[in-house]
Scaffold this motif. Structure first.
Motif, PDB file in Angstrom:
ATOM      1  N   LYS A 114       0.800  -1.229   0.000  1.00 31.98           N
ATOM      2  CA  LYS A 114       0.000   0.000   0.000  1.00 31.98           C
ATOM      3  C   LYS A 114       0.839   1.289   0.000  1.00 31.98           C
ATOM      4  O   LYS A 114       0.430   2.302  -0.549  1.00 31.98           O
ATOM      5  CB  LYS A 114      -0.936   0.015   1.216  1.00 31.98           C
ATOM      6  CG  LYS A 114      -1.989  -1.092   1.213  1.00 31.98           C
ATOM      7  CD  LYS A 114      -3.131  -0.750   0.315  1.00 31.98           C
ATOM      8  CE  LYS A 114      -4.342  -1.655   0.361  1.00 31.98           C
ATOM      9  NZ  LYS A 114      -4.299  -2.931   1.012  1.00 31.98           N
ATOM     10  N   GLN A 141      -3.916  -1.842   6.656  1.00 34.54           N
ATOM     11  CA  GLN A 141      -2.655  -1.643   5.926  1.00 34.54           C
ATOM     12  C   GLN A 141      -2.666  -0.321   5.168  1.00 34.54           C
ATOM     13  O   GLN A 141      -1.669   0.390   5.141  1.00 34.54           O
ATOM     14  CB  GLN A 141      -2.386  -2.785   4.935  1.00 34.54           C
ATOM     15  CG  GLN A 141      -2.008  -4.093   5.595  1.00 34.54           C
ATOM     16  CD  GLN A 141      -3.158  -5.055   5.583  1.00 34.54           C
ATOM     17  OE1 GLN A 141      -4.318  -4.645   5.677  1.00 34.54           O
ATOM     18  NE2 GLN A 141      -2.871  -6.336   5.477  1.00 34.54           N
ATOM     19  N   GLY A 230      -7.079   3.485  -1.389  1.00 37.81           N
ATOM     20  CA  GLY A 230      -5.920   2.596  -1.427  1.00 37.81           C
ATOM     21  C   GLY A 230      -6.016   1.491  -2.445  1.00 37.81           C
ATOM     22  O   GLY A 230      -5.115   0.652  -2.544  1.00 37.81           O
ATOM     23  N   PHE A 265      -6.985 -10.487  -4.548  1.00 37.15           N
ATOM     24  CA  PHE A 265      -7.785  -9.418  -5.126  1.00 37.15           C
ATOM     25  C   PHE A 265      -8.771  -8.828  -4.129  1.00 37.15           C
ATOM     26  O   PHE A 265      -9.692  -9.489  -3.671  1.00 37.15           O
ATOM     27  CB  PHE A 265      -8.551  -9.970  -6.339  1.00 37.15           C
ATOM     28  CG  PHE A 265      -9.111  -8.880  -7.200  1.00 37.15           C
ATOM     29  CD1 PHE A 265      -8.435  -8.467  -8.338  1.00 37.15           C
ATOM     30  CD2 PHE A 265     -10.298  -8.244  -6.855  1.00 37.15           C
ATOM     31  CE1 PHE A 265      -8.939  -7.434  -9.115  1.00 37.15           C
ATOM     32  CE2 PHE A 265     -10.794  -7.212  -7.628  1.00 37.15           C
ATOM     33  CZ  PHE A 265     -10.123  -6.812  -8.762  1.00 37.15           C
ATOM     34  N   GLY A 268      -8.072  -4.642  -6.563  1.00 40.77           N
ATOM     35  CA  GLY A 268      -7.268  -4.887  -7.754  1.00 40.77           C
ATOM     36  C   GLY A 268      -5.919  -4.198  -7.816  1.00 40.77           C
ATOM     37  O   GLY A 268      -5.235  -4.311  -8.834  1.00 40.77           O
ATOM     38  N   ASN A 270      -2.916  -4.535  -5.973  1.00 41.66           N
ATOM     39  CA  ASN A 270      -1.673  -5.326  -5.991  1.00 41.66           C
ATOM     40  C   ASN A 270      -1.688  -6.292  -7.166  1.00 41.66           C
ATOM     41  O   ASN A 270      -0.644  -6.570  -7.757  1.00 41.66           O
ATOM     42  CB  ASN A 270      -1.397  -5.988  -4.626  1.00 41.66           C
ATOM     43  CG  ASN A 270      -1.904  -7.408  -4.488  1.00 41.66           C
ATOM     44  OD1 ASN A 270      -1.209  -8.369  -4.792  1.00 41.66           O
ATOM     45  ND2 ASN A 270      -3.154  -7.554  -4.015  1.00 41.66           N
ATOM     46  N   PHE A 271      -2.886  -6.735  -7.548  1.00 44.03           N
ATOM     47  CA  PHE A 271      -2.987  -7.569  -8.752  1.00 44.03           C
ATOM     48  C   PHE A 271      -2.539  -6.775  -9.982  1.00 44.03           C
ATOM     49  O   PHE A 271      -1.673  -7.205 -10.739  1.00 44.03           O
ATOM     50  CB  PHE A 271      -4.420  -8.090  -8.943  1.00 44.03           C
ATOM     51  CG  PHE A 271      -4.594  -8.783 -10.265  1.00 44.03           C
ATOM     52  CD1 PHE A 271      -4.218 -10.109 -10.411  1.00 44.03           C
ATOM     53  CD2 PHE A 271      -5.062  -8.094 -11.377  1.00 44.03           C
ATOM     54  CE1 PHE A 271      -4.305 -10.740 -11.646  1.00 44.03           C
ATOM     55  CE2 PHE A 271      -5.165  -8.713 -12.606  1.00 44.03           C
ATOM     56  CZ  PHE A 271      -4.786 -10.044 -12.748  1.00 44.03           C
ATOM     57  N   ALA A 384       0.188 -12.115   5.117  1.00 47.53           N
ATOM     58  CA  ALA A 384      -1.081 -11.494   5.469  1.00 47.53           C
ATOM     59  C   ALA A 384      -2.215 -12.417   5.031  1.00 47.53           C
ATOM     60  O   ALA A 384      -2.086 -13.119   4.023  1.00 47.53           O
ATOM     61  CB  ALA A 384      -1.208 -10.143   4.764  1.00 47.53           C
ATOM     62  N   GLU A 386      -4.775 -11.756   3.458  1.00 48.37           N
ATOM     63  CA  GLU A 386      -5.100 -11.428   2.063  1.00 48.37           C
ATOM     64  C   GLU A 386      -4.155 -12.188   1.131  1.00 48.37           C
ATOM     65  O   GLU A 386      -4.583 -12.872   0.201  1.00 48.37           O
ATOM     66  CB  GLU A 386      -4.952  -9.915   1.810  1.00 48.37           C
ATOM     67  CG  GLU A 386      -5.980  -9.033   2.509  1.00 48.37           C
ATOM     68  CD  GLU A 386      -5.587  -8.683   3.944  1.00 48.37           C
ATOM     69  OE1 GLU A 386      -4.510  -9.140   4.398  1.00 48.37           O
ATOM     70  OE2 GLU A 386      -6.359  -7.952   4.611  1.00 48.37           O
ATOM     71  N   SER A 387      -2.855 -12.061   1.414  1.00 51.76           N
ATOM     72  CA  SER A 387      -1.842 -12.697   0.555  1.00 51.76           C
ATOM     73  C   SER A 387      -1.999 -14.212   0.531  1.00 51.76           C
ATOM     74  O   SER A 387      -1.622 -14.861  -0.456  1.00 51.76           O
ATOM     75  CB  SER A 387      -0.437 -12.348   1.047  1.00 51.76           C
ATOM     76  OG  SER A 387      -0.332 -10.969   1.342  1.00 51.76           O
ATOM     77  N   SER A 415       1.625  -9.745  -1.087  1.00 49.98           N
ATOM     78  CA  SER A 415       1.243  -8.334  -0.910  1.00 49.98           C
ATOM     79  C   SER A 415       1.566  -7.782   0.477  1.00 49.98           C
ATOM     80  O   SER A 415       1.708  -6.579   0.646  1.00 49.98           O
ATOM     81  CB  SER A 415      -0.239  -8.154  -1.216  1.00 49.98           C
ATOM     82  OG  SER A 415      -1.028  -9.068  -0.478  1.00 49.98           O
TER      83      SER A 415
END
Ligand SMILES: *Cc1c(COP(=O)(O)O)cnc(C)c1O
Length: 454
Positions: A114, A141, A230, A265, A268, A270-271, A384, A386-387, A415
Motif C-alpha cells: 500500500k 494496511q 488505497g 484481489f 485490484g 496489488n494484482f 497477510a 489477504e496474501s 502483498s
C-alpha cells in the motif's frame, strides 16, 4: 552447490516511470459517470474528491508511461527494489515441477504494497496545497501506509477503520495513531452516512463500502481536505505498477518469464501492480501469460458478481463506476482478510475480465490459511491473510503441474506480511475458523440494489 534464490535491483536499475495500462488496452474501460446525469466525469469533477493530478491519471487513456516524481522516487529508494524470491522450499514441499517465484512486497516497515501509492497520493496533495487527507481502511494496511506517507509530506490524516477489523487487529489502529493519524471505527456517529447505517443496524460490524462513505463525506465537507483511496481506482494501479516493472527485470535476472501471474484481489491494486506490466506483452501477442486474481469465496465479485455501473461506497456518494460488483451495500462475512472484503472490482480489471485477458478464482477461508501455514513453514515468512489467497491459488496451480508434469513458471505477489494478524492464525491453529459460503439468495439480494444502467 548453493542455488541463487533472491533477486534485487541496483539503485540505478530502479524503474523511474509507472506503467499506465489504460493507454494500451485493446478496449478502454468505460468512464465513471455522474449518478444523476449519467454524463462521463471530467478530471475536474473527480477533483472535488481527489487530488487533481490523481484525477487526471484516473482518466488518462493516452500516456502509457508516466514519470514518477523525484520526491516519490527518493522515498521508494528507502525500501525498493523489493526482493523477487524463488520459493525452492515451497516447491519441494509440494513436490511440483513448477518454478514458483514471489515478489515480496511485505519488506517495508509498513508491511504491505500500500505504501507505493500512499506516497504518491500524499505527494500530489502536498503539491496542490491540500493540508488534510482522509480515507477508509479495512485491516489497516492502507490506513497505516497513508498515516506514514501523510507525515512524510506534512499532511494531517484522518482514518475511518472498519469496526470489525479494528477489533480483530487492534495493533493496526495503534500503528496509525503512532504515526499521528486520527482513527475512528466505522460506522461512526461522526458522519451522516455512519449515523444512518447505525440507526438501521446498530450491530453492523462495518464494511469498506461504509467506511468509504464516511471518509468521502468528511473530505467533501472539510475545506482543504482530500479523500484518498488505497485500491480499486486506476491511478492506484498505476502507482502499484512499480511492483511488476521491477519483477519483469528481476525475472530476467533469474533467466525466466512467467507462464502465470497470480495475486490476491480486494479492489485490484496489488494484482494490477504485478500483472499489468507483464500483460502488455499479451496485448502485442508477444507472450501468452495467464493472469489469475484470487478472491475470497465469501466476497466473490470476480467469479459471481455482475458487470454494472455501481457506487464505490455504501451510501452512494461516489461516482458510478463500471465494474464487476456484488452490490454497493453487500455485507461481506467477517473473514480475516479484511482487505478483500470489498463489493466491487476496479474498472480496468473489470474490462480485462470481460475481454478474457485474466480470470478470477474464489477460495474458501480455511484453504487460504492452510496455504499460509505451509508458506510460513517453508519460506519463513508469515503472510497477510489477504496474501494467503494468492498463495492458495499458486498451490492449486503447482499441484496441477505435479499431475501433468508441466514445468510452468508461476509468479505471485506476496502483498504483505501477517505479523499483525496473529489472532487469525491463532484461531486457525485452534480450529476456531470456518468457511463462509455466499448463498444464491444473499448474492441476489445484493445485486438487486445495483442501479440499472447498462
Ligand atoms: C489492501 C490489501 C490487499 C487488497 O487490496 P488490493 O487493492 O486488491 O491489492 C491485499 N493484500 C494486502 C496485504 C493488503 O493490505
Amino acid at each position: 552447490m548453493s542455488k541463487q534464490k533472491r533477486f534485487i535491483l541496483q539503485e540505478q536499475d530502479l524503474p523511474t516511470q509507472w506503467y499506465n495500462i489504460q493507454a494500451e488496452m485493446p478496449n478502454k474501460p468505460l468512464p465513471p459517470i455522474h449518478p444523476a446525469t449519467h454524463e462521463p466525469l471530467s478530471a475536474e469533477d473527480l477533483a472535488h474528491i481527489f487530488s487533481l493530478e490523481c484525477s487526471r491519471q484516473e482518466l488518462d487513456t493516452e500516456h502509457a508511461w508516466i514519470d514518477i516524481p523525484e520526491q516519490v522516487l527518493e522515498m521508494y529508494k528507502y525500501y525498493r527494489s523489493t526482493p523477487l524470491v524463488r520459493a525452492y522450499a515451497l516447491e519441494e514441499a509440494l513436490g511440483t515441477p513448477a518454478h514458483i517465484y514471489f515478489k515480496n512486497e511485505s519488506v517495508n516497515p509498513l508491511g504491505s504494497h500500500k505504501i507505493n501509492s500512499a506516497l504518491a497520493q500524499c505527494y500530489y496533495c502536498k503539491q496542490e496545497g491540500v493540508t488534510n487527507v482522509t480515507t477508509e481502511t479495512g485491516a489497516g494496511q492502507w490506513g497505516a501506509a497513508l498515516s506514514y506517507a501523510a507525515k512524510v509530506f506534512g499532511l494531517e490524516c484522518a482514518v475511518y477503520q472498519v469496526k470489525i477489523s479494528m477489533q480483530q487487529k487492534p495493533y493496526r489502529s495503534l500503528i496509525m495513531r503512532t504515526f499521528g493519524a486520527t482513527v475512528e471505527g466505522s460506522p461512526s456517529m461522526s458522519t451522516r452516512a455512519g449515523k444512518d447505517i447505525i440507526t438501521r443496524d446498530p450491530l453492523y460490524p462495518g464494511s469498506l463500502g461504509t467506511a468509504i462513505s464516511e471518509a468521502v463525506e468528511l473530505a467533501t465537507t472539510t475545506p482543504n481536505c482530500k479523500y484518498t483511496l488505497g485500491s480499486v481506482l486506476n491511478h492506484v494501479s498505476l502507482h502499484q505498477s512499480i511492483i511488476g516493472l521491477e519483477a519483469e527485470k528481476q525475472m530476467e535476472m533469474a533467466g525466466e518469464y512467467p507462464d502465470m501471474v497470480i495475486a490476491c484481489f480486494g479492489g485490484g491494486s496489488n494484482f494490477g501492480g504485478i500483472a499489468f506490466p507483464f500483460m502488455r506483452h499479451n496485448f502485442t501477442g508477444e507472450k501468452n501469460t495467464e493472469f489469475i486474481a484470487a478472491e475470497p469465496n465469501s466476497c466473490p465479485k470476480l467469479t459471481r458478481g455482475r458487470f454494472e455501473y455501481d457506487f464505490g461506497d455504501e451510501a452512494g456518494y461516489t461516482p458510478l463506476l463500471p465494474m464487476y460488483t456484488l452490490g454497493h451495500d453487500f455485507k461481506p462475512a467477517n473473514i480475516h482478510a479484511g482487505g478483500l472484503r470489498y463489493h466491487g472490482a476496479g474498472m480496468i480489471v473489470s474490462q480485462l475480465i470481460k475481454d478474457g485477458y485474466m480470470k478470477g478464482v474464489d477460495i474458501p477461508q480455511l484453504e487460504t490459511f492452510e496455504a499460509g501455514i505451509l508458506f510460513s513453514r517453508t519460506e519463513g515468512i508469515i503472510p497477510a491473510p489477504e496474501s494467503c489467497h494468492a498463495i492458495a491459488a499458486t498451490i492449486r496451480e503447482a499441484k496441477k503441474c505435479k499431475e501433468t508434469g508441466e514445468e510452468k513458471v508461476i509468479l505471485f505477489n506476496l502483498s504483505g506480511h501477517g505479523l499483525i494478524d496473529m489472532t487469525a492464525y491463532d484461531q486457525y491453529i485452534n480450529g476456531d475458523l470456518r468457511n463462509y459460503d455466499l448463498t444464491e439468495e444473499d448474492l441476489q439480494n445484493g445485486l438487486a440494489r445495483v442501479p440499472k444502467i447498462i
